[in-house]
Design a protein around this motif. Structure first.
Motif: not given
Length: 409
Positions: A93-99, A107-111, A120-128
């Protein structure tokens, strides 16, 4: 380059914990990059909300967004899962507007591994491209520690792992041993994996050293007498600190003193056990931010890294290891595998068998009685941190990795 970083445990200013990403972000910002950080609102070690703690002082090119996380980390497996999925939903929800702003890479740092879904979803939304960093190998770690016991949860966790590894443009592993597991057990191609380990941030360390008076500090904190071994880190079920108390019980007649700084779900039980055993050679200190921990490290005589004796931890290099090395402390490790190999080959420390605490006194004796050997280990520790684990150089290597991902996508 505009980087969107997803890190559920990114620390605010004056918070205790691993500062890997705080330091990398600072180096990137100083190099002129723009970073948006999507982080959680709850401290992992204590399970408490940050409650308005100020963010780290960074240039205007850095923006930190905090998504609400349920404060249930310390409530067993169900509580942890609720916290992970709570962050997953709220970070989306927060990241959708950030992108909506131009982002070049995510860059997603796990765990937790679930953060990869947000990435994955935010990268796909931005095509990056998506770079998935693995600070621990999940779900292997929680399964080996007994946190994921239900067969359906294990099945789902491994399916999620496989899915995210396929969807990520590139993987960043913290050790060569992690990379070996990814190639040989997870069947990932070597060309899609880069190793960026933890390291020592000498800029922060040098700022502390300039004003540090070791003798005065030891006197102020009642450390004049004895050989002080510091452990600065989490007090959780994986950290094996009960082994350290067993060893302290056998070392009570020696000059050895243990200083434990940190927080976690096991701390109260550890303090109670130390009280029952009447361990006057063990001192517990509250959790502190890194800049307040560094003087204690500089004042100590040796640093301690320890985990439960499980094969999984043989592939890891603890974050606290590099602070000890950067401060020139000989390092005592009760972790077999990669940590033991690194320290013994560099002659920067000693291995203490976690399954035989009765042998620690004999193994420590050369370090306690030979100042020349102690000085040699100290010099080798600084050399190891400087030439192999320098945070500034790692930040540059990471940026080159991200640029390659963008160019090849």
């Amino acid at each position: 380059m505009h980087i969107l970083l997803l890190h559920q445990y990114f620390l605010p200013e004056h918070a205790a914990g691993s500062t890997r990403w705080n330091e990398l972000v600072r180096h990137w910002a100083n190099a002129g990059h723009q970073i948006t950080i999507l982080a959680g609102s709850v401290d992992y070690a204590s399970g408490k909300p940050y409650n308005g703690k100020t963010e780290m002082a960074l240039p205007a090119s850095v923006r930190i967004l905090r998504a609400r996380v349920p404060a249930t980390y310390q409530s067993g497996t169900a509580g942890r899962l609720w916290a992970y999925f709570g962050f997953l939903i709220n970070s989306l929800w927060t990241g959708w507007s950030a992108t909506e702003h131009s982002v070049h890479i995510v860059v997603a740092s796990s765990p937790p591994l679930t953060i990869g879904l947000t990435g994955w979803l935010l990268a796909a939304k931005s095509g990056v491209p998506l770079v998935l960093e693995l600070r621990d190998l999940w779900p292997d770690a929680p399964i080996e520690l007994g946190f994921l016991r239900h067969s359906l949860l294990r099945w789902a966790a491994y399916r999620l792992e496989q899915f995210l590894y396929r969807k990520a443009t590139h993987l960043v592993a913290l050790t060569e041993a992690f990379k070996h597991v990814l190639i040989n057990q997870k069947r990932m191609p070597a060309k899609r994996i880069t190793v960026i380990p933890n390291g020592a941030d000498f800029s922060q360390l040098q700022a502390v050293q300039r004003l540090f008076d070791r003798d005065a500090f030891r006197k102020e904190h009642h450390m004049e007498a004895g050989f002080w071994i510091i452990y600065a880190g989490a007090h959780g079920p994986a950290n094996g600190l009960s082994i350290l108390l067993d060893a302290a019980d056998r070392l009570r007649h020696t000059p050895v003193r243990f200083l434990l700084i940190g927080d976690g779900p096991e701390k109260n039980a550890l303090q109670h056990r130390a009280f029952q055993l009447k361990l006057t050679n063990v001192r517990f200190e509250t959790s502190r931010p890194k800049k307040e921990v560094l003087p204690f490290i500089l004042a100590a005589d040796a640093g301690m890294v320890i985990m439960q004796p499980k094969p999984l931890f043989d592939t890891m290099l603890s974050a606290k290891l590099f602070d000890y090395l950067g401060c020139g402390l000989p390092v005592l490790t009760a972790i077999n595998g990669l940590t033991r190999q690194l320290l013994t080959e560099a002659e920067a420390g000693l291995f203490l068998d976690p399954e035989r605490p009765e042998t620690w006194e004999g193994n420590l004796k050369p370090l306690l009685t030979n100042p020349v050997l102690h000085q040699q280990y100290s010099q080798q520790a600084i050399r190891l941190a400087t030439y192999r684990f320098n945070r500034s150089e790692q930040a540059q290597a990471y940026i080159q990795c991200l640029k390659s991902c963008i160019q090849n996508t």
